[in-house]
Design a protein around this motif. Structure first.
Motif, mmCIF file in Angstrom:
data_model
loop_
_atom_site.group_PDB
_atom_site.id
_atom_site.type_symbol
_atom_site.label_atom_id
_atom_site.label_comp_id
_atom_site.label_asym_id
_atom_site.label_seq_id
_atom_site.Cartn_x
_atom_site.Cartn_y
_atom_site.Cartn_z
ATOM 1 N N VAL A 43 0.806 -1.231 -0.085
ATOM 2 C CA VAL A 43 0.016 0.139 -0.071
ATOM 3 C C VAL A 43 0.883 1.279 0.061
ATOM 4 C CG1 VAL A 43 -1.588 1.320 1.423
ATOM 5 C CG2 VAL A 43 -1.880 -1.234 1.189
ATOM 6 N N PRO A 44 0.470 2.213 -0.658
ATOM 7 C CA PRO A 44 1.397 3.359 -1.048
ATOM 8 C C PRO A 44 1.314 4.123 0.468
ATOM 9 C CG PRO A 44 -0.034 3.432 -2.866
ATOM 10 C CD PRO A 44 -0.380 2.143 -1.781
ATOM 11 N N ALA A 45 2.619 4.837 0.837
ATOM 12 C CA ALA A 45 2.716 5.620 1.864
ATOM 13 C C ALA A 45 1.633 6.872 1.969
ATOM 14 C CB ALA A 45 4.091 6.087 2.014
ATOM 15 N N ALA A 46 1.143 6.929 3.231
ATOM 16 C CA ALA A 46 0.184 8.349 3.240
ATOM 17 C C ALA A 46 1.002 9.496 3.003
ATOM 18 C CB ALA A 46 -0.718 8.160 4.600
ATOM 19 N N PRO A 47 0.284 10.543 2.736
ATOM 20 C CA PRO A 47 -1.055 10.864 2.153
ATOM 21 C C PRO A 47 -1.119 10.254 0.770
ATOM 22 C CG PRO A 47 0.148 12.894 2.065
ATOM 23 C CD PRO A 47 0.958 11.945 2.729
ATOM 24 N N VAL A 48 -2.437 9.639 0.467
ATOM 25 C CA VAL A 48 -2.629 9.072 -0.800
ATOM 26 C C VAL A 48 -3.721 9.570 -1.643
ATOM 27 C CG1 VAL A 48 -3.448 6.777 -1.928
ATOM 28 C CG2 VAL A 48 -1.758 6.812 0.050
ATOM 29 N N LEU A 49 -3.583 10.152 -2.773
ATOM 30 C CA LEU A 49 -4.678 10.315 -3.678
ATOM 31 C C LEU A 49 -5.301 9.032 -4.441
ATOM 32 C CD1 LEU A 49 -3.497 13.351 -5.759
ATOM 33 C CD2 LEU A 49 -5.175 13.383 -3.757
ATOM 34 N N LEU A 50 -6.792 9.058 -4.448
ATOM 35 C CA LEU A 50 -7.098 7.938 -4.935
ATOM 36 C C LEU A 50 -7.924 8.188 -6.335
ATOM 37 C CD1 LEU A 50 -7.893 4.867 -4.239
ATOM 38 C CD2 LEU A 50 -9.716 5.709 -2.927
ATOM 39 N N ALA A 51 -8.071 7.580 -7.250
ATOM 40 C CA ALA A 51 -8.634 7.653 -8.752
ATOM 41 C C ALA A 51 -9.609 6.720 -8.639
ATOM 42 C CB ALA A 51 -7.747 7.704 -10.034
ATOM 43 N N GLU A 52 -10.993 6.969 -8.821
ATOM 44 C CA GLU A 52 -11.937 6.199 -8.873
ATOM 45 C C GLU A 52 -12.638 6.354 -10.207
ATOM 46 O OE1 GLU A 52 -14.757 7.437 -5.773
ATOM 47 O OE2 GLU A 52 -13.873 6.133 -4.479
ATOM 48 N N SER A 53 -13.032 5.211 -10.912
ATOM 49 C CA SER A 53 -13.740 5.000 -12.297
ATOM 50 C C SER A 53 -15.113 4.693 -11.893
ATOM 51 C CB SER A 53 -12.894 4.434 -13.315
ATOM 52 O OG SER A 53 -13.644 4.206 -14.593
ATOM 53 N N ASP A 54 -16.005 5.392 -12.300
ATOM 54 C CA ASP A 54 -17.523 4.873 -11.948
ATOM 55 C C ASP A 54 -17.671 4.191 -10.578
ATOM 56 O OD1 ASP A 54 -18.509 5.383 -14.581
ATOM 57 O OD2 ASP A 54 -17.505 3.649 -15.350
ATOM 58 N N GLY A 55 -17.181 4.827 -9.689
ATOM 59 C CA GLY A 55 -17.316 4.613 -8.268
ATOM 60 C C GLY A 55 -16.397 3.440 -7.790
ATOM 61 N N GLU A 56 -15.330 2.983 -8.762
ATOM 62 C CA GLU A 56 -14.828 1.729 -8.043
ATOM 63 C C GLU A 56 -13.136 2.539 -8.098
ATOM 64 O OE1 GLU A 56 -13.715 -2.091 -6.920
ATOM 65 O OE2 GLU A 56 -15.688 -1.272 -7.531
ATOM 66 N N PRO A 57 -12.540 2.265 -6.820
ATOM 67 C CA PRO A 57 -11.147 2.638 -6.620
ATOM 68 C C PRO A 57 -10.108 1.953 -7.860
ATOM 69 C CG PRO A 57 -12.022 2.236 -4.664
ATOM 70 C CD PRO A 57 -13.011 1.745 -5.730
ATOM 71 N N VAL A 58 -9.453 2.634 -8.727
ATOM 72 C CA VAL A 58 -8.617 1.849 -9.563
ATOM 73 C C VAL A 58 -7.188 2.207 -9.494
ATOM 74 C CG1 VAL A 58 -10.543 1.229 -11.184
ATOM 75 C CG2 VAL A 58 -9.305 3.315 -11.537
ATOM 76 N N VAL A 59 -6.657 3.327 -8.994
ATOM 77 C CA VAL A 59 -5.414 3.743 -8.884
ATOM 78 C C VAL A 59 -5.303 4.586 -7.379
ATOM 79 C CG1 VAL A 59 -3.432 5.034 -9.901
ATOM 80 C CG2 VAL A 59 -5.194 4.055 -11.386
ATOM 81 N N ALA A 60 -4.019 4.365 -7.056
ATOM 82 C CA ALA A 60 -3.647 4.878 -5.581
ATOM 83 C C ALA A 60 -2.345 5.611 -5.739
ATOM 84 C CB ALA A 60 -3.874 4.245 -4.449
ATOM 85 N N LEU A 61 -2.141 6.841 -5.535
ATOM 86 C CA LEU A 61 -0.857 7.452 -5.465
ATOM 87 C C LEU A 61 -0.172 8.099 -4.292
ATOM 88 C CD1 LEU A 61 1.678 8.579 -7.493
ATOM 89 C CD2 LEU A 61 0.297 10.751 -7.583
ATOM 90 N N SER A 62 0.850 7.661 -3.818
ATOM 91 C CA SER A 62 1.305 8.621 -2.456
ATOM 92 C C SER A 62 2.014 9.932 -3.141
ATOM 93 C CB SER A 62 2.450 7.624 -1.851
ATOM 94 O OG SER A 62 3.154 8.532 -0.907
ATOM 95 N N THR A 63 1.256 10.973 -2.102
ATOM 96 C CA THR A 63 1.977 12.155 -2.741
ATOM 97 C C THR A 63 3.038 12.449 -2.097
ATOM 98 O OG1 THR A 63 0.125 13.306 -1.169
ATOM 99 C CG2 THR A 63 -0.368 13.283 -3.064
ATOM 100 N N ALA A 64 3.705 11.602 -1.143
ATOM 101 C CA ALA A 64 4.772 11.774 -0.331
ATOM 102 C C ALA A 64 5.807 11.175 -1.129
ATOM 103 C CB ALA A 64 4.658 11.438 1.070
ATOM 104 N N THR A 65 5.639 9.893 -1.605
ATOM 105 C CA THR A 65 6.793 9.240 -2.289
ATOM 106 C C THR A 65 6.782 9.089 -3.562
ATOM 107 O OG1 THR A 65 5.705 7.071 -1.812
ATOM 108 C CG2 THR A 65 7.005 7.883 0.000
ATOM 109 N N GLY A 66 5.555 9.031 -4.339
ATOM 110 C CA GLY A 66 5.469 8.916 -5.732
ATOM 111 C C GLY A 66 4.865 7.411 -6.130
#
Length: 95
Positions: A43-66
């Motif tokens: 799991v990426p380190a917090a803080p994390v941005l999450l992308a949802e497509s049609d309500g389903e989480p499909v990508v997560a990106l740590s804004t701290a580490t990339g």
């Protein structure tokens, strides 16, 4: 500071249903673990941005580490680009 996505990215994203880019919260822990397991990554380190497509989480990106995890069974390159664009905007505002 509203940088618009490049036209090719806007066209790709425009072909999807509903898209949401948002900070991941405690309620997203299961979704983050599921994405990480699908990608065979941590799991990426917090803080994390999450992308949802049609309500389903499909990508997560740590804004701290990339660090990034995405559903390997879905096309997500456009969402990855959107997450990176948003993370860059957030870093610019914080600086």
């Amino acid at each position: 500071m509203s940088r618009r996505p490049p036209a090719p990215l806007a066209r790709q994203v425009g072909e999807r249903g509903e898209i949401a880019i948002r900070p991941a919260g405690p309620a997203d822990a299961d979704a983050l673990r599921r994405l990480a397991a699908l990608a065979d990554r941590r799991v990426p380190a917090a803080p994390v941005l999450l992308a949802e497509s049609d309500g389903e989480p499909v990508v997560a990106l740590s804004t701290a580490t990339g660090e990034l995890v995405s559903d390997p069974f879905r096309v997500t390159a456009d969402l990855v680009e959107l997450l990176r664009l948003r993370a860059g905007q957030l870093h610019a505002v914080a600086a």
